[in-house]
Design an enzyme around this catalytic site. Structure first.
Site, PDB file in Angstrom:
ATOM      1  N   SER A   1      11.167  13.508  18.847  1.00 40.57           N
ATOM      2  CA  SER A   1      12.573  13.721  19.211  1.00 40.57           C
ATOM      3  C   SER A   1      13.369  14.106  17.968  1.00 40.57           C
ATOM      4  O   SER A   1      13.017  15.048  17.280  1.00 40.57           O
ATOM      5  CB  SER A   1      13.129  12.461  19.885  1.00 40.57           C
ATOM      6  OG  SER A   1      14.358  12.698  20.502  1.00 40.57           O
TER       7      SER A   1
ATOM      8  N   ARG B   1      24.947   4.850  25.830  1.00 38.38           N
ATOM      9  CA  ARG B   1      23.519   4.547  25.863  1.00 38.38           C
ATOM     10  C   ARG B   1      22.955   4.733  27.271  1.00 38.38           C
ATOM     11  O   ARG B   1      21.858   5.271  27.445  1.00 38.38           O
ATOM     12  CB  ARG B   1      23.287   3.114  25.384  1.00 38.38           C
ATOM     13  CG  ARG B   1      21.857   2.604  25.536  1.00 38.38           C
ATOM     14  CD  ARG B   1      20.878   3.390  24.699  1.00 38.38           C
ATOM     15  NE  ARG B   1      19.581   2.730  24.652  1.00 38.38           N
ATOM     16  CZ  ARG B   1      18.503   3.240  24.105  1.00 38.38           C
ATOM     17  NH1 ARG B   1      18.561   4.432  23.536  1.00 38.38           N
ATOM     18  NH2 ARG B   1      17.362   2.587  24.094  1.00 38.38           N
TER      19      ARG B   1
ATOM     20  N   ASP C   1       8.895  16.064  30.142  1.00 41.66           N
ATOM     21  CA  ASP C   1      10.036  15.951  29.231  1.00 41.66           C
ATOM     22  C   ASP C   1      11.005  17.097  29.511  1.00 41.66           C
ATOM     23  O   ASP C   1      10.729  18.248  29.194  1.00 41.66           O
ATOM     24  CB  ASP C   1       9.534  16.003  27.785  1.00 41.66           C
ATOM     25  CG  ASP C   1      10.646  15.819  26.753  1.00 41.66           C
ATOM     26  OD1 ASP C   1      11.832  15.760  27.143  1.00 41.66           O
ATOM     27  OD2 ASP C   1      10.314  15.720  25.557  1.00 41.66           O
TER      28      ASP C   1
ATOM     29  N   HIS D   1      10.710  12.133  28.466  1.00 42.03           N
ATOM     30  CA  HIS D   1      10.827  12.281  27.015  1.00 42.03           C
ATOM     31  C   HIS D   1      10.304  11.059  26.269  1.00 42.03           C
ATOM     32  O   HIS D   1       9.707  11.176  25.201  1.00 42.03           O
ATOM     33  CB  HIS D   1      12.296  12.522  26.660  1.00 42.03           C
ATOM     34  CG  HIS D   1      12.553  12.689  25.199  1.00 42.03           C
ATOM     35  ND1 HIS D   1      12.026  13.733  24.468  1.00 42.03           N
ATOM     36  CD2 HIS D   1      13.268  11.935  24.319  1.00 42.03           C
ATOM     37  CE1 HIS D   1      12.410  13.622  23.203  1.00 42.03           C
ATOM     38  NE2 HIS D   1      13.159  12.542  23.086  1.00 42.03           N
ATOM     39  N   ASP D   2      10.521   9.881  26.821  1.00 41.46           N
ATOM     40  CA  ASP D   2      10.102   8.641  26.156  1.00 41.46           C
ATOM     41  C   ASP D   2       8.594   8.447  26.114  1.00 41.46           C
ATOM     42  O   ASP D   2       8.127   7.448  25.553  1.00 41.46           O
ATOM     43  CB  ASP D   2      10.737   7.431  26.838  1.00 41.46           C
ATOM     44  CG  ASP D   2      12.000   6.962  26.134  1.00 41.46           C
ATOM     45  OD1 ASP D   2      12.373   7.568  25.110  1.00 41.46           O
ATOM     46  OD2 ASP D   2      12.621   5.984  26.599  1.00 41.46           O
TER      47      ASP D   2
END
Length: 390
Positions: A157, A227, A323, A356-357
């Site tokens: 990232s 967040r 992602d 993405h994680d």
């Protein structure tokens, strides 16, 4: 800022190097920043000729505690699955360095640090920084450690953006590079999500124009919303649906209120509330802005390949199928630019539904890719004499 929230800002539970005001860092904005502190963690042992060093670059909400218990949360390091003895980034063989980035809030100089001119936290007097500035600060640290060439620079990232900047800015000092789930520029969509988060922070009455430190308050509601919004982008639709669906949270029926009826609502609220206990709101503003300014193509005459011209670095570019924040097409743009300058590059797209994680989670194929790439490269360089060079 209440002292009990972020004690790591001024007294980090890690190593720290302070560069004096007489040796300031020149930023891309033209401003000079000094004194400069960089907090960092190390794992493993640096060999005699200092040829086995790996730099780990953390993502937006990460820090230097990559493979040890976090001093604030008490949880394992954010990349504990990947880094450690016997793990893909094997600290039995490699010396791993992970710094808290410039602008961070875990001991490196950032907006929560004391401004030597005023004796008070910088707040918005802290200069706007770039990914390039972050890397230049890391170069200071690597120089301080006496390391001439890094065996590898690895990050996902925003960490991957730093990897690309290292390869572009420090040709000859990076033997191998693993940019993961990243992009060579921030898109309009990326910038848009960040702007929503920044506006949430700045709309919180407790932000106080960035001077909340002096008032003993934290813009926790705004930072929590920021967040929450960002966290949605880290997951895939399939992962969200599979994990939460439309399931209710601790209730048999809808409440007909704005309470957290659904499990996904409860999950996001939890992510937001725990984040504010370990992260500084102003750091969030500055770091997201640094990511927005990142454009390796624009910085190199509008041609991405120019960034890597003359490189001798061996690259392994990794992306994940689900992602959508930094999709595979972004990684392919990096690979295409590297191919244009005849760089040594391999590319792996990992099949995953975790979004993405995925790079932070248990992904056996990803871990095998990192282990295989590092082992082969280390074998060629004689760092693992029992491994035959491939």
């Amino acid at each position: 800022m209440a002292d009990h929230r972020l004690p790591e800002v001024h007294s980090p539970s890690s190593q720290i190097i302070v560069f004096p005001e007489e040796a300031p860092l020149r930023l891309e904005s033209g401003q000079l920043l000094g004194p400069l502190s960089i907090a960092y963690q190390t794992y493993g042992t640096l060999n005699a000729d200092k040829s086995n060093a790996i730099l780990i670059c953390h993502a937006l909400t990460g820090d230097q505690h990559v493979a040890n218990v976090h001093p604030v949360t008490g949880k394992p390091g954010w990349w504990d699955l990947l880094v450690g003895p016997g793990k893909p980034v094997d600290t039995n063989h490699f010396f791993v360095v992970c710094p808290n980035i410039l602008g961070g809030c875990m001991g490196s100089t950032g907006p929560a640090s004391l401004n030597p001119k005023t004796g008070k936290p910088y707040g918005l007097d802290f200069p706007v920084i770039t990914i390039g500035d972050i890397v230049d600060a890391q170069v200071r640290l690597v120089d301080h450690l006496g390391i001439g060439e890094l065996f590898s620079v690895i990050g996902g990232s925003m960490g991957g953006m730093q990897v690309l900047e290292w390869a572009a800015r420090q040709k000859g000092r990076v033997a191998t590079a693993i940019p993961i789930a990243t992009a060579p520029w921030h898109t309009a969509q990326n910038i848009a999500f960040h702007e929503v988060g920044r506006q949430a922070v700045m709309a919180d009455p407790d932000w106080r124009g960035g001077n909340y430190y002096e008032h003993g308050v934290v813009p926790k509601n705004g930072l929590s919303v920021a967040r929450m919004a960002a966290h949605i982008t880290y997951l895939s639709e399939k992962a969200l649906q599979g994990k939460f669906g439309r399931n209710l949270q601790d209730r048999a029926a809808r409440s007909f209120s704005f309470d957290a009826d659904f499990k996904i609502e409860s999950y996001l609220r939890h992510q937001g509330s725990t984040f504010v206990d370990r992260f500084d709101a102003n750091s969030y503003l500055y770091i997201t802005r640094a990511m927005d300014y990142f454009d390796l193509e624009g910085a190199n005459g509008g041609k991405l390949a120019n960034a890597f011209a003359g490189t001798n670095t061996q690259f392994c570019v990794v992306s994940f199928t689900s992602d959508w924040l930094y999709p595979t097409r972004d990684s392919k743009a990096i690979v295409k630019a590297l191919n244009a300058v005849a760089a040594n590059v391999s590319f792996v797209e990992i099949e995953s539904d975790k979004g993405h994680d995925a790079f932070l989670l248990e992904e056996p194929e990803f871990h095998a890719t990192v282990r295989g790439f590092l082992t082969a490269a280390a074998g060629k360089r004689g760092l693992l004499p029992h491994v035959e060079a491939i």
